[in-house]
Design an enzyme around this catalytic site. Structure first.
Site, PDB file in Angstrom:
ATOM      1  N   ILE A 126      41.489  20.580 -26.365  1.00  0.00           N
ATOM      2  CA  ILE A 126      42.056  21.592 -25.472  1.00  0.00           C
ATOM      3  C   ILE A 126      43.265  22.266 -26.111  1.00  0.00           C
ATOM      4  O   ILE A 126      43.900  23.115 -25.502  1.00  0.00           O
ATOM      5  CB  ILE A 126      42.398  20.991 -24.090  1.00  0.00           C
ATOM      6  CG1 ILE A 126      43.436  19.866 -24.191  1.00  0.00           C
ATOM      7  CG2 ILE A 126      41.122  20.453 -23.436  1.00  0.00           C
ATOM      8  CD1 ILE A 126      43.859  19.313 -22.813  1.00  0.00           C
TER       9      ILE A 126
ATOM     10  N   HIS B 150      35.683  21.405 -23.165  1.00  0.00           N
ATOM     11  CA  HIS B 150      36.507  20.612 -22.229  1.00  0.00           C
ATOM     12  C   HIS B 150      37.728  21.384 -21.740  1.00  0.00           C
ATOM     13  O   HIS B 150      38.675  20.785 -21.237  1.00  0.00           O
ATOM     14  CB  HIS B 150      36.933  19.293 -22.885  1.00  0.00           C
ATOM     15  CG  HIS B 150      35.790  18.329 -23.078  1.00  0.00           C
ATOM     16  ND1 HIS B 150      35.860  17.222 -23.891  1.00  0.00           N
ATOM     17  CD2 HIS B 150      34.536  18.321 -22.538  1.00  0.00           C
ATOM     18  CE1 HIS B 150      34.709  16.559 -23.855  1.00  0.00           C
ATOM     19  NE2 HIS B 150      33.879  17.217 -23.045  1.00  0.00           N
TER      20      HIS B 150
ATOM     21  N   CYS C  71      49.535  30.419  -7.745  1.00  0.00           N
ATOM     22  CA  CYS C  71      48.460  31.067  -8.511  1.00  0.00           C
ATOM     23  C   CYS C  71      48.782  32.565  -8.607  1.00  0.00           C
ATOM     24  O   CYS C  71      49.090  33.192  -7.589  1.00  0.00           O
ATOM     25  CB  CYS C  71      47.130  30.855  -7.781  1.00  0.00           C
ATOM     26  SG  CYS C  71      45.769  31.867  -8.435  1.00  0.00           S
TER      27      CYS C  71
ATOM     28  N   GLY D 117      35.646  14.339 -36.544  1.00  0.00           N
ATOM     29  CA  GLY D 117      36.761  13.713 -35.838  1.00  0.00           C
ATOM     30  C   GLY D 117      36.521  13.430 -34.372  1.00  0.00           C
ATOM     31  O   GLY D 117      37.398  13.665 -33.551  1.00  0.00           O
TER      32      GLY D 117
ATOM     33  N   ALA E 189      39.939  14.258 -42.100  1.00  0.00           N
ATOM     34  CA  ALA E 189      39.344  15.597 -41.997  1.00  0.00           C
ATOM     35  C   ALA E 189      40.080  16.595 -42.888  1.00  0.00           C
ATOM     36  O   ALA E 189      39.464  17.488 -43.471  1.00  0.00           O
ATOM     37  CB  ALA E 189      39.377  16.063 -40.537  1.00  0.00           C
TER      38      ALA E 189
HETATM   39  C1  BJW Z   1      39.815  11.139 -37.495  1.00  0.00           C
HETATM   40  C2  BJW Z   1      41.121  11.340 -37.959  1.00  0.00           C
HETATM   41  C3  BJW Z   1      41.285  12.162 -39.095  1.00  0.00           C
HETATM   42  C4  BJW Z   1      41.214  10.061 -36.226  1.00  0.00           C
HETATM   43  N1  BJW Z   1      40.224  12.704 -39.672  1.00  0.00           N
HETATM   44  N2  BJW Z   1      38.780  11.664 -38.097  1.00  0.00           N
HETATM   45  C5  BJW Z   1      25.896   8.120 -20.206  1.00  0.00           C
HETATM   46  C6  BJW Z   1      25.185   9.164 -20.722  1.00  0.00           C
HETATM   47  C7  BJW Z   1      25.597  10.470 -20.493  1.00  0.00           C
HETATM   48  C8  BJW Z   1      26.764  10.736 -19.770  1.00  0.00           C
HETATM   49  C9  BJW Z   1      27.457   9.684 -19.260  1.00  0.00           C
HETATM   50  C10 BJW Z   1      27.022   8.406 -19.452  1.00  0.00           C
HETATM   51  N3  BJW Z   1      27.879   7.587 -18.812  1.00  0.00           N
HETATM   52  C11 BJW Z   1      28.858   8.339 -18.247  1.00  0.00           C
HETATM   53  C12 BJW Z   1      28.622   9.629 -18.513  1.00  0.00           C
HETATM   54  C13 BJW Z   1      29.444  10.762 -18.114  1.00  0.00           C
HETATM   55  C14 BJW Z   1      30.768  10.929 -18.818  1.00  0.00           C
HETATM   56  C15 BJW Z   1      30.899  10.072 -20.084  1.00  0.00           C
HETATM   57  O1  BJW Z   1      30.572  10.463 -21.176  1.00  0.00           O
HETATM   58  N4  BJW Z   1      31.469   8.898 -19.940  1.00  0.00           N
HETATM   59  C16 BJW Z   1      31.666   8.007 -21.086  1.00  0.00           C
HETATM   60  C17 BJW Z   1      32.906   7.159 -20.849  1.00  0.00           C
HETATM   61  C18 BJW Z   1      30.411   7.190 -21.302  1.00  0.00           C
HETATM   62  N5  BJW Z   1      30.833  12.329 -19.187  1.00  0.00           N
HETATM   63  C19 BJW Z   1      31.247  13.237 -18.312  1.00  0.00           C
HETATM   64  O2  BJW Z   1      31.599  12.952 -17.183  1.00  0.00           O
HETATM   65  C20 BJW Z   1      31.221  14.682 -18.774  1.00  0.00           C
HETATM   66  N6  BJW Z   1      30.487  15.460 -17.835  1.00  0.00           N
HETATM   67  C21 BJW Z   1      29.167  15.324 -17.682  1.00  0.00           C
HETATM   68  O3  BJW Z   1      28.497  14.532 -18.330  1.00  0.00           O
HETATM   69  O4  BJW Z   1      28.661  16.194 -16.751  1.00  0.00           O
HETATM   70  C22 BJW Z   1      27.249  16.180 -16.519  1.00  0.00           C
HETATM   71  C23 BJW Z   1      26.592  17.359 -17.158  1.00  0.00           C
HETATM   72  C24 BJW Z   1      26.623  17.520 -18.524  1.00  0.00           C
HETATM   73  C25 BJW Z   1      25.994  18.613 -19.126  1.00  0.00           C
HETATM   74  C26 BJW Z   1      25.329  19.525 -18.348  1.00  0.00           C
HETATM   75  C27 BJW Z   1      25.300  19.375 -16.967  1.00  0.00           C
HETATM   76  C28 BJW Z   1      25.930  18.290 -16.378  1.00  0.00           C
HETATM   77  C29 BJW Z   1      32.643  15.241 -18.847  1.00  0.00           C
HETATM   78  C30 BJW Z   1      33.432  14.596 -19.949  1.00  0.00           C
HETATM   79  C31 BJW Z   1      34.875  15.130 -19.925  1.00  0.00           C
HETATM   80  C32 BJW Z   1      35.738  14.439 -20.971  1.00  0.00           C
HETATM   81  N7  BJW Z   1      37.085  14.857 -20.774  1.00  0.00           N
HETATM   82  C33 BJW Z   1      38.118  14.445 -21.734  1.00  0.00           C
HETATM   83  C34 BJW Z   1      39.484  14.953 -21.216  1.00  0.00           C
HETATM   84  C35 BJW Z   1      39.570  16.481 -21.435  1.00  0.00           C
HETATM   85  C36 BJW Z   1      40.923  17.013 -21.148  1.00  0.00           C
HETATM   86  C37 BJW Z   1      41.952  16.370 -22.046  1.00  0.00           C
HETATM   87  O5  BJW Z   1      41.968  16.609 -23.266  1.00  0.00           O
HETATM   88  O6  BJW Z   1      42.775  15.608 -21.505  1.00  0.00           O
HETATM   89  O7  BJW Z   1      37.831  14.980 -23.024  1.00  0.00           O
HETATM   90  S1  BJW Z   1      38.170  12.657 -22.023  1.00  0.00           S
HETATM   91  C38 BJW Z   1      38.557  12.796 -23.743  1.00  0.00           C
HETATM   92  O8  BJW Z   1      37.445  12.294 -24.555  1.00  0.00           O
HETATM   93  C39 BJW Z   1      38.638  14.300 -24.031  1.00  0.00           C
HETATM   94  C40 BJW Z   1      37.988  14.396 -25.378  1.00  0.00           C
HETATM   95  O9  BJW Z   1      37.570  15.730 -25.625  1.00  0.00           O
HETATM   96  C41 BJW Z   1      36.864  13.393 -25.277  1.00  0.00           C
HETATM   97  C42 BJW Z   1      36.331  12.938 -26.594  1.00  0.00           C
HETATM   98  O10 BJW Z   1      37.327  12.309 -27.349  1.00  0.00           O
HETATM   99  P1  BJW Z   1      37.308  12.459 -28.916  1.00  0.00           P
HETATM  100  O11 BJW Z   1      37.610  13.857 -29.279  1.00  0.00           O
HETATM  101  O12 BJW Z   1      36.070  11.888 -29.476  1.00  0.00           O
HETATM  102  O13 BJW Z   1      38.613  11.598 -29.334  1.00  0.00           O
HETATM  103  P2  BJW Z   1      38.711  10.031 -29.669  1.00  0.00           P
HETATM  104  O14 BJW Z   1      40.153   9.685 -29.646  1.00  0.00           O
HETATM  105  O15 BJW Z   1      37.811   9.225 -28.833  1.00  0.00           O
HETATM  106  O16 BJW Z   1      38.163   9.909 -31.163  1.00  0.00           O
HETATM  107  C43 BJW Z   1      38.843  10.470 -32.274  1.00  0.00           C
HETATM  108  C44 BJW Z   1      38.057  10.135 -33.517  1.00  0.00           C
HETATM  109  O17 BJW Z   1      38.681  10.795 -34.607  1.00  0.00           O
HETATM  110  C45 BJW Z   1      38.040   8.631 -33.848  1.00  0.00           C
HETATM  111  O18 BJW Z   1      36.692   8.239 -34.140  1.00  0.00           O
HETATM  112  C46 BJW Z   1      38.914   8.525 -35.098  1.00  0.00           C
HETATM  113  O19 BJW Z   1      38.459   7.568 -36.021  1.00  0.00           O
HETATM  114  C47 BJW Z   1      38.787   9.900 -35.687  1.00  0.00           C
HETATM  115  N8  BJW Z   1      39.959  10.336 -36.477  1.00  0.00           N
HETATM  116  N9  BJW Z   1      42.025  10.670 -37.215  1.00  0.00           N
HETATM  117  C48 BJW Z   1      39.014  12.450 -39.215  1.00  0.00           C
HETATM  118  N10 BJW Z   1      42.563  12.421 -39.645  1.00  0.00           N
END
Ligand code: BJW
Length: 229
Positions: free
Chosen positions: A88, A104, A131, A170, A214
């Protein structure tokens, strides 16, 4: 066409904290405790404060070589590049990328829960400002929380269907639907590459995985793509 999916890891070397790495907590709260509609309903000031802090941090961070390399690729690559980011922050745009989809949401935007309007926003939301469109004091961060539907999914699915190459940079592969994009793209015959600091939950789904920062690996990959044209 290339589709690049980015996650928190691409902004880590800019000084933006990731979610699930060591230290990926905010004042002792796990992301799941502040990134849900339920958390916002139960404790709006805490959640607004979480996002206000991160919005203010944007002024102190800069894009890193990975963001710049992707912008360079977009400018030079005739076959099309779409960046789908889960982040974001606005570091892709500040590096010069134009084709960026924020699935997101964005920190620099506020969403009114009364009228539904999205408004550009750079200040704090914790003081409950009105708003700009309807005047009600019902603004929230314009971000996608667990249980909410990510933005632009139709556009993203179309891009995944059309791409020749899918590259994930990442991201831990822990959050859906983004975690499923590699299988979707791979099923249509796209080459799939993961660039991540360490093994992720999705590593086994990629044709190739490269491990490292990265800021080093993305410029190397961009050079390879431009050299093979
Ligand atoms: C490096 C590095 C360097 C470090 N170089 N690498 C099972 C199946 C399908 C869905 C689900 C399921 N069970 C539950 C769900 C639903 C749920 C979900 O996924 N839950 C999980 C816990 C399982 N998903 C949802 O609810 C989503 N909605 C949804 O599914 O709606 C239904 C639908 C979909 C499609 C069509 C129609 C309907 C919504 C998910 C919203 C996530 N929101 C957040 C917050 C956003 C706002 C904010 O930023 O605060 O998004 S949570 C958080 O996680 C944020 C991130 O974008 C997201 C992913 O995190 P990310 O980017 O992967 O970060 P990290 O920290 O986890 O990883 C960083 C990586 O970088 C690491 O691996 C490091 O090693 C690496 N790294 N330094 C390269 N220098």
């Amino acid at each position: 066409m290339i589709v690049v999916l980015t996650g928190a890891g691409i902004s880590a070397e800019s000084g933006v904290p990731t979610f699930r790495d060591a230290g990926g907590l905010w004042e002792g709260h796990a992301v799941a405790d502040v990134a849900t509609p339920e958390a916002f309903a139960a404790n709006p000031d805490l959640v607004q404060s979480f996002y206000d802090t991160r919005r203010r941090l944007l002024a102190d961070v800069e894009p890193n070589p990975a963001h710049y390399a992707l912008a360079q690729l977009e400018a030079a690559y005739d076959d099309g590049l779409v960046i789908v980011t889960q982040n974001i922050d606005d570091l892709h745009e500040r590096a010069g990328s134009q084709s960026v989809v924020h699935m997101h949401g964005q920190l620099r935007s506020a969403l009114c829960t009364s009228c539904g309007q999205q408004s550009p926003w750079d200040g704090d939301l914790a003081p409950h400002p009105p708003c700009p469109v309807c005047g009600r004091h019902t603004l929230r961060p314009d971000v996608v929380w667990f249980g909410e539907v990510p933005y632009d999914m139709e556009y993203i699915q179309h891009a995944l269907l059309m791409c020749d190459e899918f590259v994930s940079i990442g991201t831990s592969g822990a959050v859906y639907p983004a975690a499923g994009f590699v299988s979707f793209a791979g099923a249509t015959g796209a080459r799939t590459l993961e660039i991540n600091l360490e093994r992720s939950e999705g590593s086994d789904n990629f044709g190739e995985s490269r491990r490292g920062p990265a800021g080093m690996l993305v410029p190397e990959w961009v050079d390879e793509v431009l050299a093979r044209r």
